[in-house]
Structure formats: structure tokens, C-alpha cells
Design a protein around this motif. Structure first.
Motif, short mmCIF file in Angstrom:
data_model
loop_
_atom_site.label_atom_id
_atom_site.label_comp_id
_atom_site.label_asym_id
_atom_site.label_seq_id
_atom_site.Cartn_x
_atom_site.Cartn_y
_atom_site.Cartn_z
N LEU A 108 0.82 -1.21 0.00
CA LEU A 108 0.00 0.00 0.00
C LEU A 108 0.86 1.27 0.00
O LEU A 108 0.61 2.20 -0.77
N VAL A 109 1.87 1.30 0.88
CA VAL A 109 2.65 2.53 1.02
C VAL A 109 3.65 2.73 -0.12
O VAL A 109 4.15 3.83 -0.32
N SER A 110 3.94 1.67 -0.87
CA SER A 110 4.95 1.79 -1.92
C SER A 110 4.36 2.09 -3.30
O SER A 110 5.10 2.24 -4.27
N ARG A 111 3.04 2.18 -3.40
CA ARG A 111 2.41 2.37 -4.71
C ARG A 111 2.30 3.84 -5.13
O ARG A 111 1.91 4.11 -6.27
N GLY A 112 2.57 4.76 -4.23
CA GLY A 112 2.48 6.16 -4.59
C GLY A 112 1.06 6.68 -4.69
O GLY A 112 0.78 7.62 -5.44
N TYR A 113 0.13 6.09 -3.94
CA TYR A 113 -1.26 6.52 -3.97
C TYR A 113 -1.43 7.87 -3.27
O TYR A 113 -0.67 8.22 -2.36
N SER A 114 -2.47 8.60 -3.63
CA SER A 114 -2.80 9.87 -2.98
C SER A 114 -3.43 9.58 -1.63
O SER A 114 -3.86 8.46 -1.33
N TYR A 115 -3.52 10.64 -0.80
CA TYR A 115 -4.15 10.48 0.52
C TYR A 115 -5.60 10.00 0.38
O TYR A 115 -6.05 9.13 1.13
N LYS A 116 -6.34 10.57 -0.56
CA LYS A 116 -7.74 10.19 -0.73
C LYS A 116 -7.87 8.73 -1.17
O LYS A 116 -8.75 8.01 -0.70
N LYS A 117 -6.98 8.31 -2.06
CA LYS A 117 -7.05 6.93 -2.53
C LYS A 117 -6.70 5.96 -1.40
O LYS A 117 -7.34 4.91 -1.25
N LEU A 118 -5.72 6.31 -0.59
CA LEU A 118 -5.34 5.48 0.54
C LEU A 118 -6.47 5.44 1.58
O LEU A 118 -6.69 4.42 2.23
N PHE A 119 -7.16 6.56 1.73
CA PHE A 119 -8.32 6.63 2.63
C PHE A 119 -9.36 5.60 2.21
O PHE A 119 -9.87 4.84 3.04
N TRP A 120 -9.66 5.56 0.92
CA TRP A 120 -10.69 4.63 0.44
C TRP A 120 -10.20 3.18 0.45
O TRP A 120 -10.95 2.26 0.78
N ILE A 121 -8.93 2.96 0.11
CA ILE A 121 -8.39 1.60 0.08
C ILE A 121 -8.41 0.98 1.47
O ILE A 121 -8.84 -0.17 1.67
N THR A 122 -7.93 1.73 2.48
CA THR A 122 -7.90 1.20 3.85
C THR A 122 -9.31 0.96 4.37
O THR A 122 -9.57 -0.02 5.08
N GLY A 123 -10.26 1.83 4.01
CA GLY A 123 -11.64 1.63 4.42
C GLY A 123 -12.25 0.39 3.79
O GLY A 123 -12.93 -0.40 4.46
N ILE A 124 -12.01 0.22 2.50
CA ILE A 124 -12.54 -0.95 1.78
C ILE A 124 -11.94 -2.24 2.36
O ILE A 124 -12.64 -3.24 2.57
N LEU A 125 -10.63 -2.22 2.62
CA LEU A 125 -9.99 -3.39 3.21
C LEU A 125 -10.58 -3.72 4.57
O LEU A 125 -10.83 -4.88 4.91
N ALA A 126 -10.83 -2.68 5.38
CA ALA A 126 -11.41 -2.89 6.71
C ALA A 126 -12.79 -3.52 6.61
O ALA A 126 -13.13 -4.43 7.37
N PHE A 127 -13.58 -3.04 5.64
CA PHE A 127 -14.94 -3.55 5.49
C PHE A 127 -14.95 -5.01 5.06
O PHE A 127 -15.83 -5.78 5.48
#
Length: 435
Positions: A108-127
Motif C-alpha cells: 500500500l505505502v509503496s504504490r504512490g497513492y494519494s491520501y484520498k485513494k489510501l483513505f478509500w483503500i484502507t476503508g474498503i480493506l477494513a470492510f
């Protein structure tokens, strides 16, 4: 509704046990102030309550048969959930030891995602992770991911932390083993496996509403990542097999419960045996040993003991007749409003004793209402930072960043999602009759 065995609420033992419960629960709620793990007072009030009841029966010369019968039933109820959680936690600890979650964090941290994209990715993973793992473990892992991304960006960390807590609780609400409260309802026979899956729309849409509102406050830009100084992390040998065995174990537990009417923990224990056998095979083939018993030692036994203690304490209150008043409350204000209110109560009081009390009181409700209380008890804890195990865990992991105050600034977003979840339930269950 269970037949109430006796009414001891006006005797000295009834008052004493209620007083012990209240004092003990104050100690549990204020564990950070007293610096005492909540499992200690919970275990004490659970076991001591029945000691007091035993003393009362001996003094009054009462027949101990009903008391023994209640204790045996209670032990069976607790054991079903206790061993289920024990196996699930052992699998989680094994996955951690095999580096599965560390590898996820690195990707996750090595892909260069934006803050907003990381926000959604971590939320989706949690769900999606919490329905299989538990919501606490999911929240702890993903909050660690947030800190790894950028520990000096509170404007990203706070909305991200709330999003993870809400997503983990919402994800756990529609899975029979995603949250302790749903597991309790499932093992108590309040719904079949497919009935809990019917909560998926309410859980998902409610979380999406909260996540969308929170995303409006997430900053733009990307976190810094130095590919040259950050070592790559990969899953250790056998990690992917353990993932497959974990999925197989859950599947066996569910199918065994549906087709053979076995306790769900029986399939889980069988899955534990498969993990033990695979660890032996792994040692022979790869000359590397991952010791499942060592991973068992890392299981959060305090959580299991808290669970045992609090359910025992609630069982004592039920035996003495105190939970009879819960059924009267349901009759007075109606099941729907009472169950919606459970969400707000579980935000202040831990949802485990709340759900345990409702299950023991067993007010006369259909599957639709039992699914509603499962939903509200599961997602209601997100309303306050310390209202759920996931929230408390993230507060501990992100000290000084994710706090009661920082959560309450965005609590209105969680409330909006909670209201939407209840409305979705009403439309689906009461108007359309889809369940």
C-alpha cells in the motif's frame, strides 16, 4: 421467551449481585484511569456473582438444581463462542507471523497513492477483512498502515482512523463471525447464516455515507515514500497456504452448522487441527518451523477472559430475574425503537454485555428485529471513539492523534451513516420483506 426461573431481585443476593456488576463495570469502563486490564474485574464479577448465589442457596436451604442447570447452560453458551474466537485469533496470529499483513502494508505505502485513494483503500480493506477476521484485529492492522503512510499528518490520520473503525464495525455486522455480538446472535440461533448476510446492504450503504462525508476532509497530495531506504517485505513461505486454510476453516464451520447443526466452534477446532498438521508438513518440506502453539500464546487471552467474565455476570443477572425488566422495556416502547436505541447504548456501554443481556432476556421478536439489534449493536459503537473494541484499539495505537475529541468533531458523519443503515433495514425488512 425463556421462562424465568425465580425472581430474586428483592433479596439481599439480588441487590448484592447487581451492585457488584455496577461497580465492576465502572472499573471496566475506566480501565485506562485505573491502569487495570478490563478482563480482571470482568472475570471477578462473573465468577463472584455465582459464588454469592451459591451462598444464598445454601443459607436458605434451596434446591441447587435450577442453579446448576443454569450454570451448565451458561458454560455451553460461552464455550461455543470462546473456542470459535480462540481458533480465529490463532489463525490471525499465524498470518501475522508469516508476514501477510506486513506485506500488505508495504504494497500500500509503496504504490504512490494519494491520501484520498489510501483513505478509500484502507476503508474498503477494513470492510472486507473484518467479516473474516474480527473487527478489532482489522482496525489495529490498518491503523498501523495509516501511521506507516504518514504519522505527521493528523488531517489525514483522523478521518482515516474513523473510516477504518466504522468500516470494521460495519463489515463485522453482516457476518456471523465478524463481530462478537453477531457471533453471539448466530450461536444463540437468532438467525441462520443467510439471515445475517441480508444485513449487507444496510452495513455497506451506511458505511459508504460516512466514508463519503469523511473523504471531504481528507487533504490532497501524496505521502512521501523513499523506495531506496525502505526494505521490501514479502509473505513468508506457507503464508498463502495459511490464508487458504483459514478460508477453508470458516467454510467448514459454516457448512457444519448449517447441514449437521454442529456448534460452529467444532468446525473451527477441526480447522485448527488442519493448521497444526500443515505446520508439521511445512517443517519437513521447507526445513523451517512455524510453531502454532507459539502463535496461540500470542492470542489476546484478556479478550477471551473478559468475554467469559462479562457473559457469566450477565448470566447471573438473568438467573436472579433482573433481565425480566428488559422484556418489559421492549413491550413498552416497541421492538424497533428499542433496538435502534441499543446502538446508542452500545456506544457508551460495551456492546458485548448489552447484546448478552438482550439475548438472555430474549424478548419476543421475529428474525427482522433480531437482525436489527445485531446491526445496531455492531455499528452503534462507532458513534463514540471508545464505543467499540475497534475504536479503543485504534485510540491506543494512535495515541494523541485519534482521541475522543478528534472523533467527536466528525461524529455527525457516523450518526448520518447509522441513521441511513437503520432506514435501509426498515425499507428492506419491513416494507419490502426481503430477508
Amino acid at each position: 421467551m425463556h421462562e424465568m426461573i425465580h425472581d430474586f431481585t428483592h433479596t439481599w443476593v439480588g441487590i448484592a449481585v447487581l451492585l457488584v456488576f455496577v461497580i465492576g463495570y465502572v472499573m471496566i469502563a475506566a480501565e485506562e484511569k485505573f491502569h487495570m486490564n478490563k478482563a480482571k474485574p470482568a472475570l471477578f464479577i462473573g465468577t463472584f456473582s455465582f459464588m454469592l448465589i451459591g451462598i444464598y442457596f445454601a443459607i436458605e436451604g434451596l434446591n441447587p438444581g435450577p442453579l446448576h442447570h443454569e450454570m451448565k447452560n451458561l458454560i455451553e453458551e460461552i464455550a461455543e463462542i470462546f473456542f470459535f474466537l480462540f481458533v480465529a485469533m490463532t489463525y490471525i496470529e499465524t498470518l501475522i507471523e508469516r508476514g501477510v499483513f506486513e506485506a500488505l502494508r508495504f504494497r500500500l505505502v509503496s504504490r504512490g497513492y494519494s491520501y484520498k485513494k489510501l483513505f478509500w483503500i484502507t476503508g474498503i480493506l477494513a470492510f472486507w477483512i473484518s467479516p473474516v477476521a474480527d473487527n478489532l484485529t482489522t482496525a489495529l492492522i490498518l491503523s498501523t498502515v495509516l501511521l506507516t503512510i504518514d504519522k505527521n499528518k493528523p488531517e489525514f490520520l483522523v478521518p482515516g482512523a474513523i473510516n477504518i473503525v466504522v468500516a470494521a464495525n460495519a463489515g463485522g455486522a453482516w457476518s456471523p463471525f465478524g463481530d462478537i455480538t453477531t457471533l453471539m446472535a448466530w450461536t444463540a440461533g437468532k438467525g441462520e447464516f443467510k439471515d445475517f448476510l441480508m444485513l449487507f446492504p444496510a452495513s455497506l450503504i451506511g458505511w459508504l455515507v460516512t466514508a463519503f462525508l469523511l473523504s471531504l476532509f481528507v487533504p490532497k497530495g501524496e505521502p512521501h515514500f523513499d523506495v531506496y531506504t525502505t526494505p521490501k517485505v514479502s509473505i513468508k513461505k506457507g503464508g498463502k497456504v495459511v490464508i487458504s486454510l483459514g478460508i477453508l476453516t470458516i467454510t467448514i464451520a459454516v457448512l457444519g452448522h448449517i447441514f449437521f447443526h454442529f456448534p460452529a466452534m467444532w468446525g473451527m477446532m477441526f480447522g485448527l487441527s488442519l493448521l497444526q498438521l500443515y505446520s508439521f508438513y511445512h517443517k519437513i518440506k521447507h526445513k523451517e518451523h512455524f510453531n502454532v502453539f507459539v502463535n496461540m500464546a500470542k492470542v489476546e487471552n484478556d479478550t477471551l477472559l473478559f468475554f467469559f467474565g462479562i457473559l457469566s455476570a450477565v448470566g447471573a443477572l438473568y438467573f436472579l430475574g433482573w433481565l425480566f425488566y428488559i422484556t418489559k422495556l421492549y413491550e413498552h416502547i416497541g421492538s424497533t425503537w428499542a433496538n435502534v436505541g441499543v446502538g446508542f447504548i452500545s456506544a457508551i456501554i460495551d456492546n458485548v454485555p448489552v447484546m448478552a443481556a438482550i439475548l438472555k432476556a430474549n424478548p419476543p421478536m421475529g428474525i427482522d428485529q433480531w437482525m436489527l439489534v445485531t446491526l445496531t449493536a455492531g455499528i452503534g459503537g462507532s458513534l463514540i471513539s471508545f464505543g467499540s473494541a475497534a475504536g479503543v484499539g485504534v485510540m491506543g495505537r494512535m495515541k494523541g492523534i485519534y482521541t475522543f475529541g478528534s472523533h467527536m468533531k466528525f461524529a455527525w458523519t457516523v450518526l448520518a451513516g447509522y441513521i441511513v443503515s437503520c432506514l435501509i433495514w426498515y425499507v428492506q425488512f419491513e416494507i419490502m420483506g426481503i430477508y
